[in-house]
Design an enzyme around this catalytic site. Structure first.
Site, PDB file in Angstrom:
ATOM      1  N   CYS A 141      54.848  36.257  39.968  1.00  0.00           N
ATOM      2  CA  CYS A 141      54.137  37.416  40.542  1.00  0.00           C
ATOM      3  C   CYS A 141      52.707  37.322  40.003  1.00  0.00           C
ATOM      4  O   CYS A 141      52.372  37.935  38.991  1.00  0.00           O
ATOM      5  CB  CYS A 141      54.785  38.720  40.092  1.00  0.00           C
ATOM      6  SG  CYS A 141      56.562  38.768  40.367  1.00  0.00           S
ATOM      7  N   ALA A 142      51.866  36.557  40.658  1.00  0.00           N
ATOM      8  CA  ALA A 142      50.670  36.052  39.973  1.00  0.00           C
ATOM      9  C   ALA A 142      49.369  36.820  40.189  1.00  0.00           C
ATOM     10  O   ALA A 142      48.445  36.682  39.395  1.00  0.00           O
ATOM     11  CB  ALA A 142      50.464  34.595  40.347  1.00  0.00           C
ATOM     12  N   ALA A 143      49.243  37.600  41.272  1.00  0.00           N
ATOM     13  CA  ALA A 143      47.945  38.230  41.551  1.00  0.00           C
ATOM     14  C   ALA A 143      47.701  39.442  40.642  1.00  0.00           C
ATOM     15  O   ALA A 143      48.655  40.137  40.301  1.00  0.00           O
ATOM     16  CB  ALA A 143      47.894  38.678  43.003  1.00  0.00           C
ATOM     17  N   PRO A 144      46.468  39.674  40.219  1.00  0.00           N
ATOM     18  CA  PRO A 144      45.234  38.990  40.634  1.00  0.00           C
ATOM     19  C   PRO A 144      44.934  37.689  39.895  1.00  0.00           C
ATOM     20  O   PRO A 144      43.904  37.068  40.168  1.00  0.00           O
ATOM     21  CB  PRO A 144      44.149  40.036  40.330  1.00  0.00           C
ATOM     22  CG  PRO A 144      44.706  40.824  39.196  1.00  0.00           C
ATOM     23  CD  PRO A 144      46.196  40.872  39.404  1.00  0.00           C
ATOM     24  N   GLY A 145      45.776  37.271  38.967  1.00  0.00           N
ATOM     25  CA  GLY A 145      45.582  35.944  38.406  1.00  0.00           C
ATOM     26  C   GLY A 145      45.185  35.890  36.937  1.00  0.00           C
ATOM     27  O   GLY A 145      44.958  34.809  36.397  1.00  0.00           O
ATOM     28  N   GLY A 146      45.104  37.051  36.302  1.00  0.00           N
ATOM     29  CA  GLY A 146      44.678  37.080  34.893  1.00  0.00           C
ATOM     30  C   GLY A 146      45.561  36.210  34.001  1.00  0.00           C
ATOM     31  O   GLY A 146      45.066  35.461  33.148  1.00  0.00           O
ATOM     32  N   LYS A 147      46.867  36.288  34.230  1.00  0.00           N
ATOM     33  CA  LYS A 147      47.757  35.526  33.343  1.00  0.00           C
ATOM     34  C   LYS A 147      47.740  34.040  33.695  1.00  0.00           C
ATOM     35  O   LYS A 147      47.890  33.198  32.817  1.00  0.00           O
ATOM     36  CB  LYS A 147      49.164  36.122  33.349  1.00  0.00           C
ATOM     37  CG  LYS A 147      49.137  37.529  32.765  1.00  0.00           C
ATOM     38  CD  LYS A 147      50.445  38.041  32.312  1.00  0.00           C
ATOM     39  CE  LYS A 147      50.293  39.458  31.779  1.00  0.00           C
ATOM     40  NZ  LYS A 147      49.699  40.414  32.765  1.00  0.00           N
ATOM     41  N   GLU A 164      52.585  34.906  45.010  1.00  0.00           N
ATOM     42  CA  GLU A 164      52.271  36.332  45.178  1.00  0.00           C
ATOM     43  C   GLU A 164      52.714  36.753  46.580  1.00  0.00           C
ATOM     44  O   GLU A 164      52.423  36.068  47.557  1.00  0.00           O
ATOM     45  CB  GLU A 164      50.761  36.563  44.978  1.00  0.00           C
ATOM     46  CG  GLU A 164      50.253  37.923  45.401  1.00  0.00           C
ATOM     47  CD  GLU A 164      50.926  39.098  44.680  1.00  0.00           C
ATOM     48  OE1 GLU A 164      51.047  39.066  43.453  1.00  0.00           O
ATOM     49  OE2 GLU A 164      51.330  40.045  45.386  1.00  0.00           O
ATOM     50  N   CYS A 267      53.680  46.342  32.567  1.00  0.00           N
ATOM     51  CA  CYS A 267      52.675  47.168  31.905  1.00  0.00           C
ATOM     52  C   CYS A 267      53.078  48.644  32.010  1.00  0.00           C
ATOM     53  O   CYS A 267      52.243  49.506  32.262  1.00  0.00           O
ATOM     54  CB  CYS A 267      51.288  46.901  32.443  1.00  0.00           C
ATOM     55  SG  CYS A 267      51.185  46.948  34.214  1.00  0.00           S
TER      56      CYS A 267
HETATM   57  N1  SAM Z   1      50.417  38.468  36.708  1.00  0.00           N
HETATM   58  C1  SAM Z   1      49.335  39.186  37.339  1.00  0.00           C
HETATM   59  C2  SAM Z   1      48.103  39.076  36.469  1.00  0.00           C
HETATM   60  O1  SAM Z   1      48.216  38.912  35.254  1.00  0.00           O
HETATM   61  O2  SAM Z   1      47.006  39.147  37.036  1.00  0.00           O
HETATM   62  C3  SAM Z   1      49.712  40.649  37.573  1.00  0.00           C
HETATM   63  C4  SAM Z   1      50.974  40.790  38.394  1.00  0.00           C
HETATM   64  S1  SAM Z   1      51.285  42.445  38.913  1.00  0.00           S
HETATM   65  C5  SAM Z   1      51.865  43.169  37.458  1.00  0.00           C
HETATM   66  C6  SAM Z   1      52.737  42.240  39.849  1.00  0.00           C
HETATM   67  C7  SAM Z   1      52.490  41.530  41.183  1.00  0.00           C
HETATM   68  O3  SAM Z   1      53.761  41.307  41.809  1.00  0.00           O
HETATM   69  C8  SAM Z   1      51.669  42.317  42.192  1.00  0.00           C
HETATM   70  O4  SAM Z   1      50.545  41.570  42.558  1.00  0.00           O
HETATM   71  C9  SAM Z   1      52.604  42.512  43.377  1.00  0.00           C
HETATM   72  O5  SAM Z   1      51.951  42.449  44.629  1.00  0.00           O
HETATM   73  C10 SAM Z   1      53.556  41.345  43.209  1.00  0.00           C
HETATM   74  N2  SAM Z   1      54.869  41.496  43.868  1.00  0.00           N
HETATM   75  C11 SAM Z   1      55.501  42.628  44.277  1.00  0.00           C
HETATM   76  N3  SAM Z   1      56.678  42.326  44.831  1.00  0.00           N
HETATM   77  C12 SAM Z   1      56.814  40.985  44.768  1.00  0.00           C
HETATM   78  C13 SAM Z   1      57.814  40.070  45.199  1.00  0.00           C
HETATM   79  N4  SAM Z   1      58.921  40.500  45.795  1.00  0.00           N
HETATM   80  N5  SAM Z   1      57.610  38.757  44.971  1.00  0.00           N
HETATM   81  C14 SAM Z   1      56.494  38.323  44.360  1.00  0.00           C
HETATM   82  N6  SAM Z   1      55.500  39.134  43.944  1.00  0.00           N
HETATM   83  C15 SAM Z   1      55.660  40.444  44.155  1.00  0.00           C
END
Ligand code: SAM
Length: 339
Positions: A141-147, A164, A267
């Protein structure tokens, strides 16, 4: 109904973000029960953006030496001054004990950014993953990409798969990768727009490391939902999140090779989305074992405040006075060779 607060310090005079009372009341009930007295401090920090802190993660692909000197002069220090058994020298994150905030850098095509602002507790899941050069890693679950950016500060993976599900956020993810990572490395990154729940079936036992930074209640953002109706809807939907989180973890377990490491993070402070989700996974798989991460909490206790989770494999960072990091839950699991 919305409550407004005024920012202090630099932004005095401007109206601060709006606190959503529906969400605050909901959190008040749940978190005073789950965190006890600690919730009072946590709440005071969460509702006061002027007290939030921002860590500065330097980009090793466009290293800002001058900025580093400047941060030292401004009283910033590096995260984890103590020794942690996994701490790559290439990972440079600076934090200040006061709520200072560097300006964000603008995206310029063809220019790599020098630094990324983040909640310092976001580095705990990255460090827990112990990424080594050449490994295959999945950021589910990568967006916005910080990790993803932080992972690439630690090592050069042989293959990085960033996934994502949300198409708008996927664009944001691609932009982040392009802004921080040089082209030859971008070429070893695969970006997909899949439902993370399907990735395990598509790539069984493929990855050495898997990160599930799950969609969650995102306490900081929810408290400032600008639309109370949307906030009320989110709260009603909140009870569905643990199921989604468990399904994402099941997919991650499938995608992980035996002997590989799986890190789960959120978070939110919510026990239902943190400890309970991990307990469910541990109870339902004979080959998924908890990995003790208490060492991490000991090593960084001068920078972070932790709340008791009752788990050796799970840490919960809670925002505190002058340590306004978190909320961040991180759990570390391993797939054993035997079922
Ligand atoms: N890892 C990211 C970072 O550090 O920038 C933050 C991730 S955020 C906590 C969780 C992400 O999971 C969101 O961008 C959301 O759109 C995505 N998401 C929600 N449901 C999902 C799914 N079924 N499969 C994959 N990603 C999903």
């Amino acid at each position: 109904m919305m409550l407004t607060r005024h920012l202090k310090g630099k932004s005095e005079g401007k109206l601060a973000k709006q606190i959503c009372k529906v969400v605050l009341d909901h959190f008040e009930t749940q978190y005073s029960r789950e965190l006890g007295d600690a919730w009072n401090t946590v709440r005071d920090i969460l509702i006061s953006p002027s007290r939030w802190q921002y860590a500065v993660l330097l980009n090793r692909f466009n290293y800002p030496l001058e900025l580093e000197k400047n941060l030292h002069m401004r009283g910033y220090h590096t995260l984890f001054q103590g020794s942690l058994h996994y701490y790559p020298k290439s990972l440079k994150c600076y934090l200040s004990r006061t709520p200072d905030r560097m300006p964000s850098e603008r995206h310029k095509i063809g220019n790599l950014k020098k630094y990324y602002l983040l909640n310092a507790a976001s580095l705990l899941p990255i460090l827990a993953l112990e990424l080594r050069d050449g490994e295959k890693v999945l950021d589910l679950c990568a967006a916005p990409g910080g990790k993803s950016i932080a992972l690439l500060q630690c090592a050069y993976p042989g293959y990085l798969h960033c996934n994502e599900y949300d198409s708008l956020r996927l664009r944001w993810l691609k932009e982040t990768l392009e802004s921080f990572i040089p082209q030859p490395l971008v070429d070893v990154i695969k970006v997909t727009e899949l439902d993370g729940r399907e990735v395990g079936d598509a790539h069984p036992e493929t990855f050495d490391k898997v990160l599930v930074d799950a969609p969650c209640s995102n306490d900081r953002t929810w408290l400032f939902s600008s639309d109370s109706q949307k906030a009320a809807y989110r709260i009603r939907q909140r009870k569905n999140l643990p199921l989604l989180q468990i399904q994402l973890l099941r997919s991650a377990v499938k995608a992980l090779r035996p002997g590989g490491l799986l890190v789960y993070s959120t978070c939110t402070l919510s026990k239902a989305e943190n400890q309970d989700v991990i307990s469910e996974i541990l109870n339902s798989y004979g080959n998924i074992i908890p990995v003790d991460i208490k060492e991490m909490a000991k090593t960084c206790s001068q920078d972070f405040t932790f709340s008791f989770t009752g788990q050796e494999c799970g840490l919960l960072v809670i925002p505190d006075k002058d340590k306004a990091w978190g909320p961040m839950y991180v759990a570390k699991l391993k797939k054993s060779w035997t079922v």
